[in-house]
Design a protein around this motif. Structure first.
Motif, PDB file in Angstrom:
ATOM      1  N   LYS A  55      14.836 -54.666 -13.160  1.00 28.92           N
ATOM      2  CA  LYS A  55      15.866 -53.637 -13.234  1.00 28.92           C
ATOM      3  C   LYS A  55      17.239 -54.288 -13.408  1.00 28.92           C
ATOM      4  O   LYS A  55      17.371 -55.499 -13.491  1.00 28.92           O
ATOM      5  CB  LYS A  55      15.828 -52.769 -11.979  1.00 28.92           C
ATOM      6  CG  LYS A  55      14.476 -52.084 -11.751  1.00 28.92           C
ATOM      7  CD  LYS A  55      14.476 -51.283 -10.465  1.00 28.92           C
ATOM      8  CE  LYS A  55      13.119 -50.627 -10.222  1.00 28.92           C
ATOM      9  NZ  LYS A  55      13.081 -49.858  -8.952  1.00 28.92           N
ATOM     10  N   ARG A  56      18.269 -53.468 -13.488  1.00 27.51           N
ATOM     11  CA  ARG A  56      19.651 -53.951 -13.615  1.00 27.51           C
ATOM     12  C   ARG A  56      19.815 -54.885 -14.828  1.00 27.51           C
ATOM     13  O   ARG A  56      20.548 -55.862 -14.781  1.00 27.51           O
ATOM     14  CB  ARG A  56      20.118 -54.637 -12.323  1.00 27.51           C
ATOM     15  CG  ARG A  56      20.126 -53.702 -11.113  1.00 27.51           C
ATOM     16  CD  ARG A  56      20.618 -54.413  -9.879  1.00 27.51           C
ATOM     17  NE  ARG A  56      19.728 -55.525  -9.516  1.00 27.51           N
ATOM     18  CZ  ARG A  56      18.592 -55.366  -8.835  1.00 27.51           C
ATOM     19  NH1 ARG A  56      18.204 -54.168  -8.434  1.00 27.51           N
ATOM     20  NH2 ARG A  56      17.850 -56.404  -8.525  1.00 27.51           N
ATOM     21  N   ASN A  57      19.075 -54.583 -15.867  1.00 24.95           N
ATOM     22  CA  ASN A  57      19.203 -55.343 -17.128  1.00 24.95           C
ATOM     23  C   ASN A  57      19.030 -56.847 -16.916  1.00 24.95           C
ATOM     24  O   ASN A  57      19.745 -57.657 -17.510  1.00 24.95           O
ATOM     25  CB  ASN A  57      20.560 -55.070 -17.779  1.00 24.95           C
ATOM     26  CG  ASN A  57      20.732 -53.625 -18.174  1.00 24.95           C
ATOM     27  OD1 ASN A  57      19.781 -52.970 -18.576  1.00 24.95           O
ATOM     28  ND2 ASN A  57      21.946 -53.113 -18.049  1.00 24.95           N
ATOM     29  N   GLU A  58      18.065 -57.230 -16.090  1.00 26.77           N
ATOM     30  CA  GLU A  58      17.942 -58.633 -15.702  1.00 26.77           C
ATOM     31  C   GLU A  58      17.000 -59.454 -16.577  1.00 26.77           C
ATOM     32  O   GLU A  58      16.882 -60.669 -16.377  1.00 26.77           O
ATOM     33  CB  GLU A  58      17.485 -58.729 -14.238  1.00 26.77           C
ATOM     34  CG  GLU A  58      16.143 -58.085 -13.932  1.00 26.77           C
ATOM     35  CD  GLU A  58      15.809 -58.126 -12.452  1.00 26.77           C
ATOM     36  OE1 GLU A  58      16.061 -59.170 -11.824  1.00 26.77           O
ATOM     37  OE2 GLU A  58      15.304 -57.133 -11.933  1.00 26.77           O
ATOM     38  N   SER A  61      18.708 -58.923 -20.985  1.00 22.55           N
ATOM     39  CA  SER A  61      19.799 -57.943 -20.865  1.00 22.55           C
ATOM     40  C   SER A  61      19.292 -56.505 -20.949  1.00 22.55           C
ATOM     41  O   SER A  61      19.963 -55.614 -21.496  1.00 22.55           O
ATOM     42  CB  SER A  61      20.858 -58.176 -21.952  1.00 22.55           C
ATOM     43  OG  SER A  61      21.407 -59.480 -21.844  1.00 22.55           O
ATOM     44  N   ALA A  62      18.098 -56.280 -20.415  1.00 26.23           N
ATOM     45  CA  ALA A  62      17.498 -54.945 -20.451  1.00 26.23           C
ATOM     46  C   ALA A  62      16.580 -54.767 -19.248  1.00 26.23           C
ATOM     47  O   ALA A  62      16.167 -55.740 -18.606  1.00 26.23           O
ATOM     48  CB  ALA A  62      16.709 -54.754 -21.741  1.00 26.23           C
ATOM     49  N   ASN A  63      16.261 -53.528 -18.950  1.00 25.54           N
ATOM     50  CA  ASN A  63      15.218 -53.235 -17.977  1.00 25.54           C
ATOM     51  C   ASN A  63      13.863 -53.458 -18.643  1.00 25.54           C
ATOM     52  O   ASN A  63      13.671 -53.108 -19.818  1.00 25.54           O
ATOM     53  CB  ASN A  63      15.325 -51.791 -17.492  1.00 25.54           C
ATOM     54  CG  ASN A  63      16.633 -51.514 -16.768  1.00 25.54           C
ATOM     55  OD1 ASN A  63      17.206 -52.403 -16.149  1.00 25.54           O
ATOM     56  ND2 ASN A  63      17.115 -50.283 -16.860  1.00 25.54           N
TER      57      ASN A  63
END
Length: 318
Positions: A55-58, A61-63
């Protein structure tokens, strides 16, 4: 002309910054995979199911939502096998019929209506040997030494990306191989009980393989893949996509994930709306990922498919 120099320098600076930052982004992504607190469930001796929601684009750079089933080469309770449908059925339906412990969707096939994921290239040749009239696979499929379907080629008789590699099962051992591009019927000479053509091949002997430069490979989609680690452990992997909760991956991103998961060899299977993972005795008919055909992040969007790769109990003889 002098007025244009600042713009050139600006572009050069941005491009240089990108080159400098790319290794940093890759390191961050690989750390995200290695440090993830995977939820792990033992399914049988030598068989485990892992999943994690980034989550959090980790990740890139995306979920992203990943599901992995691992089977050790020396598992005494389970074995790998291919399965297929007489027409088209859900991955979960085929796996339940074979009594599978777990499974994923397999390779490419003809849908009964318009295919939202794959546009045809050219017109299929008519010299395909129909071994099993009902099955709709468009790739070579051999199960228990019986040829179910042959590869379907366009009129130019050129292998497409989904025919550039195979998964072969010989005496219970899985191998991933790159096909002979100039031999359209190369699969026929391979000594293995089970063979499934698919592609593109992403890794061979830890070496990244050439990835076609097209929308299918470059765009982010749900993905299904198989990988093999140095100790013979096999990984069945799904990446959910097409939702805010999980973006999906390009083939290059998928290749990186397979490498970070420890694979020396890796190959792409059918993806998009077909991407499905099944685990026996789980809710939602055993569907444990989020198939995308209903455009929702739930387990209800399965697409009927033609073939699957399964993990069966050792004493199961399909």
């Amino acid at each position: 002309m002098a007025a244009k120099y600042p713009k050139v320098r600006k572009y050069f600076f941005v491009f240089s910054l990108y080159l400098l930052c790319s290794p940093v982004f890759a390191q961050v992504d690989s750390v995200a995979i290695s440090s993830a607190q995977w939820q792990i469930t033992k399914l049988a001796k030598g068989v485990s199911w892992l999943r994690y929601h980034f989550k959090r684009n980790e990740l890139f750079s995306a979920n992203q939502h990943l599901s992995v089933v691992k089977i050790a080469e020396n598992s005494t309770d389970a074995k790998l096998a291919l399965g297929y449908s007489d027409s088209l059925e859900y991955t979960s339906t085929i796996c339940r019929r074979y009594g599978a412990i777990a499974g994923i969707n397999g390779s490419f096939f003809r849908m009964k209506g318009p295919d939202p994921d794959h546009q045809p290239v050219g017109k299929a040749s008519t010299n395909v040997i129909k071994k099993h009239i009902g099955n709709r696979s468009v790739v070579y499929l051999r199960v228990a030494d019986s040829v179910i379907t042959e590869n379907t080629f366009a009129r130019d008789s050129v292998r497409r990306r989904h025919q550039q590699g195979i998964i072969a099962l010989a005496s219970g051992k899985l191998s991933i191989r790159s096909t002979a591009a100039t031999n359209l019927y190369w699969e026929r000479i391979i000594a293995a009980e089970d063979i499934l053509a698919c592609g593109p091949v992403m890794l061979l002997n830890s070496i990244a393989q050439p990835i076609p430069n097209d929308d299918f490979c470059n765009d982010r989609h749900p993905r299904t893949a198989v990988g093999k680690m140095a100790d013979g452990t096999i990984l069945l992997v799904t990446v959910d996509g097409r939702t805010a909760q999980s973006a999906g991956m390009s083939i290059t991103e998928l290749m990186k994930v397979m490498r970070w998961l420890g694979c020396e060899d890796a190959i792409n299977l059918d993806g998009g709306g077909s991407t499905t993972m099944y685990v026996n005795e789980q809710p939602h008919r055993g569907v444990v990922n989020h198939p995308s055909d209903n455009k929702r992040f739930d387990a209800d969007g399965e697409r009927p498919v033609a073939n699957v790769l399964m993990i069966l109990p050792k004493n199961n003889h399909p």
